[in-house]
Design an enzyme around this catalytic site. Structure first.
Site, short mmCIF file in Angstrom:
data_model
loop_
_atom_site.label_atom_id
_atom_site.label_comp_id
_atom_site.label_asym_id
_atom_site.label_seq_id
_atom_site.Cartn_x
_atom_site.Cartn_y
_atom_site.Cartn_z
CD GLU A 1 -8.90 3.61 7.37
OE1 GLU A 1 -8.03 2.74 7.55
OE2 GLU A 1 -8.69 4.83 7.49
NE ARG B 1 -12.88 0.02 4.73
CZ ARG B 1 -13.58 -0.39 3.69
NH1 ARG B 1 -13.62 -1.69 3.39
NH2 ARG B 1 -14.23 0.47 2.94
CB CYS B 2 -8.01 0.59 12.59
SG CYS B 2 -6.24 0.85 12.48
CD GLN C 1 -2.70 -1.26 2.54
OE1 GLN C 1 -2.77 -2.30 3.17
NE2 GLN C 1 -3.33 -0.16 2.95
#
Lengths: 298, 170, 788
Positions: C741, C371-372, C224
């Site tokens: 998110e 996804r925090c 990423q």
């Protein structure tokens, strides 16, 4: 698993059988070194994790005429290679054997069901598999073919008390399952509690009853999924139902006995106490549904 | 370890090769035949990213040996587009934003195809059952349902014969 | 920085440009890469969670046909690569040397001519282990007699505690609690958020290709953040950075799992350098779940002090953070607990104090992922649970309690008690819209009626505030690199454009949304603008995509780069039209002379002129680059309402309805935003009810494959309902905040709150997630509420 890119199986020799006799001859020749490859949906994952490493794989998928659903002379004959999806799509099963329709619908997922076989689901004898409980409830019979010919094994004598073990000889092939055709006043249901589609059961209960013309229970079969080392036939619960009308009190009494017959272990699906209580709850629900089907209510 | 010579038809084209007994069908398709549209997402036959059609039936190609495919007709995502024309499912997935990272998409479309061949007018529930063997992490499934509904309507309207394995083209 | 929003391009549900290859099965993912002579790597892993390595015997493995080499920890140690730095100021083993610290830790790397040979080789490596005492309970790890899990750093860190971090005003907070205990209300709750895993459907992997002749290393990698990988490879491996090319091709989902650098990558690079051939390493799912970056594993104690009417005064939080064997959490370095101190949420707390103690255990390394937004999931969960607890304590409806405590719209920019400056928000509007959409009053009436008949129905609310867009370089860096981002645009003579950005999609649709940003600024069709990223040889330096930062940071850079292009185009227009720049007006796609609309030049004509008739005082060509250092983070928000019905026989929770109202500021593509929300909600549902990675006392992992780690299918996932409000970010060039998110941050507690709400009338105040049927049933049993 501690070393294996994308989980590659170990080595084996692959043989395809094109007839039952050929398969039996191969099994006879290779004995414990060989494993039958039917749907492969349980076996191939085991091979990939190297939890099973047979030297020989005998593929029986090329055997013609082993997948059929035929109701004849008071018996439903299910060919061992009948895929779960064929039960899903069969109006015969949906209309006359809804307990089987309930069962195939919850085996794994729809893609797996295109290949998973009814025979394999039973022969693999995983206590977490769904058909064993249903077949126990139905009082089915298993047809096995060996070098000496065919023999018929009542389902109560098919499973041992250990997981993944049956009374099939190593040189026998399971070829057919025979289920009694429904009589007037009979009905059954399979209820499976699962955390999500594709999971094994937290608990599953198959219940099949027949009411005689007086409204008393003349047959009761109750099978339990994934709450013991092997598929469980809840005999005390069955006995308690016989000869009486099937009312709520009777249903609850049978449910308590079925729960008592279960031997669940605590795991990530829940504590043993929970699973035992689920056997109770699911037995109530399965019996109520079976009763409704027996009396034409569903 | 035995080796086997196999002949397989994929998307209407014949392929031949020699495979070890333990070669998984998905590896043969991807690594040897270079049909890389079919993907690998797990090791327990759970995710469905590897879903293809084998003799018209959806199949998790990671849970079948290549040798088992001998003599059979396969269809992969590469076979959906015919003569430069997208299949209604491919159109539907695009129109309804039913893909994000695209990794589950080929397998998802194959399950959608099989569903529509069997049930040309599925309800939302029936669609959800039909794709319940395919996991997606990106879309939350809502638009995938819409995409399959789109394809169902388009296919009904055109009265097209749904594409099946073995029908022409590459 | 003025917020200019252009109609053309922004707000359009433009169909995705990237779909064309994916729907044809022609995506290019790392495992699709096949190079001539390519070798395959496979990793030998430890079955033990904690053990000494007495011996590694590779002799049998070397006899396996096709196996060319087996790299061990000792081999790497000779090159100084047996250990590597993490993104959190710790070190982690690449290949274990004298001991293993978690089950499935990497011990050796087999290189072979085929996947299958590599697997056979890995199975044939023999390792002698001497098991050691295992620690899986973080509380036990802190006890004085606990075995020291990291003797390698015992001089710096003599216990298993990694750090203690705190923020806020302890004394003022304690004083507020004393006051509340005397004259107000205090609610307190312990919560455990278990370890979970992002589990993208594509696992991690790479193809490392080192060319001896040119000295160039090319690595296709599931990353990423490709530029960061390049720089770290240069620093850690001592390779010249201009001869490293990192390519993130198509990536099948990231969700934070693909930010860290994993041992497999390093081993593949070493193997390629050693053999001079390309080496592919792709992990399987079991490896992915058992050894790569996990999320959560926070043991929280939260307390809220309020007055008798439920007006919040202070928040006090203590957290024990379990980071596993190595602190490999991917986060900005100055924030060891990420952005956890957003935990005052949407509410106007006067004071707050937060402490986090981090500890090692014998589990896989990591901490921040899934996804925090850097721990915002944990922060939002705790405050939303506490607001419900407070509501029950003071006898108020949970919606009313939130409305009375929301930060008011006029308070923005709002400085929180923990020193975040929220850019904008309209919390009441979002919650009111959600309530209206579900007929909240009607639901409460229905609940009361059902309760009288013994039916269990619950309504859960989550009114979250997100914090994304990391971030201002002064405070935010990854491994020291400031968290700016970038865009470079080049317009060709025939009026088509190529843009390259520093972020990296894993499904978020950048090829479409970033084209739309440029299209809006330049009045071009998004179809005439192609967006590339992921190749560090060509893309401008960026910090990658995670923590919802792409739109806030790279999106800003993109708008500003496009404006630079437009500014130059204006100069060319002035030259061609023979007027001053001040005499020109802009409409999408065109400059024209004020008052004479017929006299103008399109952007395409201006592009052509840049190369064919350029003003002599300007450089030819039409391109621009912008590196954007954001002035602040952005604060998307929303209100979610979840309605559940509980099966009293089985404890199963059925989600009847889920309404998500989101506010991400300016919406670039509503179709893509909605898709992000659907996916994020599903990844909020999953931790709430299904996902968990746990360990038995020997450190054996439970949940290490997709049979045991429960990813929701289409059957478990509800039909999500979405709506929106739009409150632009005042400091962002196009007012956009980011959204990816928000749903994972907001959803789990909406579900948890609903289940607790269904049982609140019998005194239930908390259930730890995942809310499995057996947990609900246990409560029903305790309360005498079970039935058939």
């Amino acid at each position: 698993m501690y070393g294996g890119d994308t989980l590659i199986p170990g080595s084996f020799d692959y043989l395809a059988a094109h007839s039952i006799n050929e398969a039996v001859a191969l099994l006879d020749q290779h004995g414990e070194d060989a494993k039958v490859l039917a749907g492969g949906q349980s076996l191939i994952p085991l091979l990939r994790f190297r939890l099973a490493s047979p030297a020989i794989l005998i593929d029986i998928n090329r055997i013609d005429g082993l997948d059929y659903l035929r109701e004849m002379n008071g018996t439903l004959h299910i060919g061992a290679l009948t895929r779960e999806s064929e039960l899903d799509n069969s109006s015969l099963i949906r209309e006359r054997y809804p307990i089987l329709f309930d069962t195939s619908a919850v085996v794994a997922d729809p893609v797996v069901r295109n290949w998973a076989t009814v025979g394999g689901n039973i022969a693999h004898a995983d206590p977490a598999n769904d058909h064993p409980a249903t077949m126990l409830a139905l009082g089915a019979r298993i047809v096995a073919v060996g070098p000496a010919g065919e023999r018929v094994i009542p389902i109560e004598e098919f499973f041992t008390d250990l997981p993944f073990e049956t009374t099939l000889h190593p040189n026998e092939l399971l070829t057919e399952i025979r289920v009694p055709a429904p009589v007037q006043g009979s009905g059954g249901a399979y209820v499976k509690l699962e955390r999500k589609v594709g999971d094994y059961a937290i608990a599953g209960v198959a219940a099949y009853i027949t009411l005689d013309t007086n409204g008393n229970v003349s047959y009761a079969g109750i099978g339990l999924t994934n709450v013991g080392q092997a598929p469980i036939k809840a005999r005390n619960a069955e006995q308690a139902l016989l000869g009486k009308p099937l009312n709520d009190a009777g249903i609850h009494q049978a449910a308590d006995l079925a729960a008592a017959a279960s031997q669940p272990i605590s795991d990530t699906r829940g504590p043993a106490e929970y699973k035992r209580d689920m056997v109770r709850t699911l037995t109530v629900r399965a019996l109520r549904k079976a009763l409704a089907r027996a009396t034409g209510g569903e | 370890m035995s080796t086997h010579h196999i002949s397989v038809t994929i998307n209407g084209t014949s392929y031949e090769g020699d495979v070890d007994s333990r070669t998984l069908l998905v590896h043969w398709i991807r690594d040897t035949l270079r049909l890389t549209g079919t993907h690998i997402g797990c090791d327990t036959t759970s995710c469905g990213a590897c879903t293809i059609l084998v003799d018209g039936k959806t199949t998790k190609s990671c849970t079948m040996f290549a040798v088992q495919a001998d003599g059979r007709q396969l269809m992969t995502v590469e076979g959906l587009e015919q003569n430069g024309k997208l299949h209604p499912l491919q159109e539907g997935f695009h129109e309804e934003h039913a893909l994000q990272c695209g990794y589950c998409t080929p397998g998802m479309m194959m399950s959608g195809l099989a569903l529509l061949q069997h049930n040309p007018s599925p309800t939302e529930h029936e669609i959800r059952v039909g794709i319940s063997g395919n996991l997606c992490r990106c879309t939350g499934y809502v638009n995938i349902v819409k995409a399959i509904q789109y394809a169902a309507e388009k296919m009904q309207a055109a009265e097209e014969v749904p594409v099946s394995a073995g029908q022409g083209g590459e | 920085m003025a917020t200019e929003v252009h109609a053309h391009g922004l707000g359009e549900a433009y169909k995705r440009k990237e779909d064309a290859r994916f729907i044809r099965g022609q995506g290019n993912y790392v495992d699709d890469v096949q190079l001539p002579g390519m070798l395959y790597g496979d990793i030998v892993r430890s079955p033990y969670a904690h053990a000494l390595i007495k011996n590694v015997d590779i002799s049998e493995a070397m006899k396996v046909p096709g196996v060319l080499a087996v790299i061990t920890g000792k081999d790497l140690d000779a090159a100084g690569l047996a250990w590597m730095p993490t993104l959190s100021a710790d070190t982690e083993a690449v290949l274990a040397l004298d001991r293993v610290h978690f089950q499935m830790q990497e011990v050796a790397f087999v290189v072979a001519t085929s996947r299958y040979a590599a697997a056979d080789g890995a199975a044939a490596v023999e390792v002698d282990y001497e098991p050691l005492q295992v620690v899986v309970d973080p509380k036990k790890a802190l006890e004085p007699d606990a075995p020291l899990l990291r003797p390698d750093k015992k001089d710096k860190q003599p216990t298993n505690q990694i750090y203690h971090w705190e923020t806020g005003e302890r004394e003022a907070t304690d004083a507020d609690f004393a006051e509340a205990a005397a004259n107000g209300v205090v609610v307190s709750q312990e919560m455990f958020i278990p370890r979970i895993h992002p589990a993208p459907i594509e696992t991690c992997g790479c193809v490392a290709d080192f060319h001896k002749a040119t000295g160039k290393l090319t690595v296709w990698i599931t990353s990423q953040a490709p530029h960061v990988v390049r720089t770290l490879f240069a620093i850690v491996a001592g390779l010249p950075e201009h001869r490293i090319r990192i390519i993130s091709p198509d990536i099948g989902g990231g969700f934070g799992n693909k930010v860290p650098i994993y041992p497999g990558y390093v081993c593949a690079v070493v193997a390629s350098i050693t053999t001079g051939k390309p080496v592919k390493w792709i992990e399987d799912r079991t490896e992915n779940l058992s050894s790569t970056g996990f999320g959560r594993d926070y043991h929280i104690k939260a307390e809220v002090a309020a007055d008798k009417d439920g007006n919040v005064q202070a928040l006090r939080v203590y957290t024990l953070a379990d980071h596993g064997a190595f602190d490999a959490a991917a986060q900005p370095t100055k924030f060891p607990a990420g952005l956890f101190h957003i935990c005052t949420g949407s509410y106007d707390f006067k004071n707050a104090f937060v402490e986090v103690d981090a500890v090692h255990t014998n589990k896989a390394p990591g901490g921040i992922a899934y996804r925090c937004s850097f721990r915002v999931t944990e922060a939002s969960y705790l405050i939303e649970r506490m607001m419900d607890s407070l509501a029950y304590k003071v006898g108020k409806d949970p919606a009313q309690l939130r409305l009375q405590n929301f930060i008011k719209p006029e308070a923005f920019p709002y400085r929180s008690a923990l020193n975040w400056t929220y850019d904008s928000g309209e919390y009441e509007a979002a919650l009111n819209l959600a309530m209206k959409n579900v007929d909240y009053e009607g639901l409460r009436r229905e609940q009361a009626e059902k309760r009288s008949r013994g039916e269990l129905m619950g309504i859960g609310i989550s009114s979250f505030t997100e914090i994304v867009g990391a971030g201002p370089g002064k405070h935010f860096d990854i491994a020291g690199i400031q968290m700016f981002d970038s865009c470079e645009i080049r317009v060709h003579p025939t009026g088509k454009a190529l843009a390259r950005i520093g972020v990296q999609t894993q499904g978020q649709g950048h090829e479409t949304t970033f084209a739309q940003i440029i299209a809006a600024e330049l009045g071009m069709s998004p179809d005439d603008i192609d967006v590339e990223h992921g190749d560090t040889d060509t893309a401008p330096y960026g910090l990658g995509t995670y923590a919802s930062r792409s739109t806030p940071v790279a999106g800003a850079a993109t708008a500003l780069a496009a404006r630079k292009v437009r500014d130059k185009a204006k100069k060319i227009a002035a030259y061609l039209l023979e007027v001053g720049e001040e005499d020109l007006e802009w409409e999408p796609g065109r400059f024209f002379v004020k008052g004479t609309p017929g006299k103008g030049k399109t952007i395409q004509e201006l592009a052509f002129a840049a190369y064919t008739n350029c003003p002599p005082y300007l450089e030819p060509g039409l391109e621009a680059v912008n590196y954007y250092d954001p002035p602040n983070l952005t604060y998307p928000f929303g209100s979610y309402i979840c309605v559940v019905d509980i099966d009293r026989g089985t404890g199963e929770v059925h989600i009847r309805r889920f309404m998500a109202v989101d506010d991400c500021g300016t919406i670039i593509n509503p179709m893509i935003v909605e898709g992000q929300i659907h996916g994020g909600l599903t990844q909020g549902l999953a931790p709430a009810m299904y996902e968990e990675i746990s360990f038995d006392e020997d450190g054996n992992i439970r949940g290490g494959n997709f049979q045991d780690y429960l990813i929701p299918t289409s059957m478990e996932t509800p039909h999500w309902e979405t709506d929106k409000t739009v409150t632009p970010s005042p400091h962002h060039p196009i007012g956009a905040k980011g959204v990816g998110e928000s749903p994972t941050v907001g959803a789990p507690q909406a579900i948890a709150n609903a289940v607790v709400d269904a049982l609140s009338h019998v005194g239930v105040r908390h259930i730890d997630i995942p809310i499995a049927p057996w947990k609900v049933w246990s409560i029903l049993k305790e309360k005498g509420l079970t039935s058939d």
